[in-house]
Design a protein around this motif. Structure first.
Motif, short mmCIF file in Angstrom:
data_model
loop_
_atom_site.label_atom_id
_atom_site.label_comp_id
_atom_site.label_asym_id
_atom_site.label_seq_id
_atom_site.Cartn_x
_atom_site.Cartn_y
_atom_site.Cartn_z
N ASP A 71 -11.75 0.97 -35.30
CA ASP A 71 -11.30 2.36 -35.14
C ASP A 71 -12.05 3.12 -34.06
OD1 ASP A 71 -9.58 1.71 -37.20
OD2 ASP A 71 -10.81 2.67 -38.75
N PRO A 72 -13.36 2.92 -33.89
CA PRO A 72 -14.05 3.65 -32.82
C PRO A 72 -13.56 3.29 -31.41
CG PRO A 72 -15.62 2.91 -34.46
CD PRO A 72 -14.32 2.23 -34.77
N ILE A 73 -12.96 2.13 -31.25
CA ILE A 73 -12.35 1.76 -29.98
C ILE A 73 -10.92 2.30 -29.94
CG2 ILE A 73 -11.52 -0.18 -28.57
CD1 ILE A 73 -13.97 -1.76 -29.62
N GLY A 74 -10.25 2.24 -31.05
CA GLY A 74 -8.87 2.69 -31.13
C GLY A 74 -8.69 4.16 -30.85
N ARG A 75 -9.64 4.98 -31.28
CA ARG A 75 -9.51 6.44 -31.07
C ARG A 75 -9.44 6.82 -29.59
NH1 ARG A 75 -12.38 6.47 -35.89
NH2 ARG A 75 -14.40 6.45 -34.87
N PRO A 76 -10.40 6.41 -28.75
CA PRO A 76 -10.27 6.78 -27.34
C PRO A 76 -9.12 6.06 -26.64
CG PRO A 76 -12.25 5.45 -27.67
CD PRO A 76 -11.70 5.79 -29.03
N ALA A 77 -8.80 4.84 -27.08
CA ALA A 77 -7.65 4.14 -26.50
C ALA A 77 -6.37 4.90 -26.82
CB ALA A 77 -7.58 2.70 -27.02
N SER A 78 -6.27 5.40 -28.04
CA SER A 78 -5.11 6.20 -28.44
C SER A 78 -5.04 7.49 -27.65
CB SER A 78 -5.17 6.49 -29.94
OG SER A 78 -4.07 7.27 -30.34
N ALA A 79 -6.19 8.14 -27.49
CA ALA A 79 -6.23 9.39 -26.72
C ALA A 79 -5.80 9.15 -25.27
CB ALA A 79 -7.63 10.01 -26.77
N LEU A 80 -6.27 8.05 -24.69
CA LEU A 80 -5.87 7.71 -23.32
C LEU A 80 -4.37 7.44 -23.25
CD1 LEU A 80 -8.87 5.50 -22.22
CD2 LEU A 80 -8.11 7.61 -21.10
N THR A 81 -3.84 6.77 -24.25
CA THR A 81 -2.41 6.50 -24.29
C THR A 81 -1.63 7.81 -24.20
OG1 THR A 81 -2.72 4.49 -25.60
CG2 THR A 81 -0.55 5.49 -25.69
N GLU A 82 -2.04 8.79 -24.99
CA GLU A 82 -1.33 10.07 -24.99
C GLU A 82 -1.56 10.87 -23.71
OE1 GLU A 82 1.08 10.59 -27.10
OE2 GLU A 82 0.46 8.65 -27.89
N LEU A 83 -2.75 10.78 -23.15
CA LEU A 83 -3.04 11.49 -21.91
C LEU A 83 -2.25 10.93 -20.72
CD1 LEU A 83 -6.90 11.86 -22.28
CD2 LEU A 83 -5.24 13.76 -22.14
N LEU A 84 -1.89 9.65 -20.81
CA LEU A 84 -1.21 8.99 -19.70
C LEU A 84 0.30 8.85 -19.89
CD1 LEU A 84 -3.82 6.14 -19.16
CD2 LEU A 84 -3.55 8.21 -17.77
N ARG A 85 0.75 9.03 -21.10
CA ARG A 85 2.16 8.78 -21.44
C ARG A 85 3.09 9.60 -20.55
NH1 ARG A 85 4.32 6.64 -25.98
NH2 ARG A 85 2.42 6.99 -27.18
N GLY A 86 3.87 8.91 -19.70
CA GLY A 86 4.88 9.54 -18.87
C GLY A 86 4.38 10.50 -17.82
N LYS A 87 3.11 10.41 -17.46
CA LYS A 87 2.52 11.36 -16.51
C LYS A 87 2.50 10.79 -15.09
CE LYS A 87 0.89 14.59 -19.44
NZ LYS A 87 0.63 14.02 -20.70
N THR A 88 2.68 11.67 -14.13
CA THR A 88 2.48 11.30 -12.73
C THR A 88 0.99 11.50 -12.43
OG1 THR A 88 2.82 13.55 -11.90
CG2 THR A 88 4.79 12.14 -12.12
N VAL A 89 0.56 11.03 -11.29
CA VAL A 89 -0.84 11.19 -10.89
C VAL A 89 -1.23 12.66 -10.93
CG1 VAL A 89 -2.49 10.89 -9.01
CG2 VAL A 89 -0.87 9.07 -9.53
#
Length: 121
Positions: free
Chosen positions: A75-93
């Motif tokens: 879970d401690p790895i999953g939390r930031p990985a999940s946050a990164l997923t949401e921060l990057l989802r469908g975003k342009t640079v």
């Protein structure tokens, strides 16, 4: 899997008992997948993609890393990985919040390295 490893994983926030339940109590199988996890290329791919500002690619790596870490109770790895997923989802640079990505990346790097050291013994 020895008791010391299970204890160290749990002390650092891993859901050892829940994961063992999913593995039907098979500690050897759990250990096998933990050992494979440390060699998983999604972490390195994520960092390389972030460095190259290839955010669609980074999203895929983060999403996969999130799933793999969740399946292993890391879970401690999953939390930031999940946050990164949401921060990057469908975003342009231009749309990516660089500060938030950097903060989540730093947390991910710290926890990933910790768990790899635990797994390696």
């Amino acid at each position: 899997m020895d008791e010391m490893l299970k204890q160290r994983l749990a002390e650092n926030g891993a859901d050892v008992e829940g994961t063992l339940h999913r593995f039907m109590g098979n500690e050897a199988l759990f250990l096998k997948f933990l050992l494979k996890f440390k060699d998983d290329m999604n972490y390195r791919g994520l960092l390389d993609s972030l460095d190259g500002e290839k955010y669609e690619e980074a999203f895929k790596y983060a999403h996969t890393l999130k799933g793999v870490s969740a399946n292993l109770g890391l879970d401690p790895i999953g939390r930031p990985a999940s946050a990164l997923t949401e921060l990057l989802r469908g975003k342009t640079v231009a749309e990516v919040d660089q500060e938030q990505v950097a903060a989540q990346r730093a947390e991910l790097e710290e926890t990933y390295e910790l768990f790899v050291k635990l797994i390696e013994g």
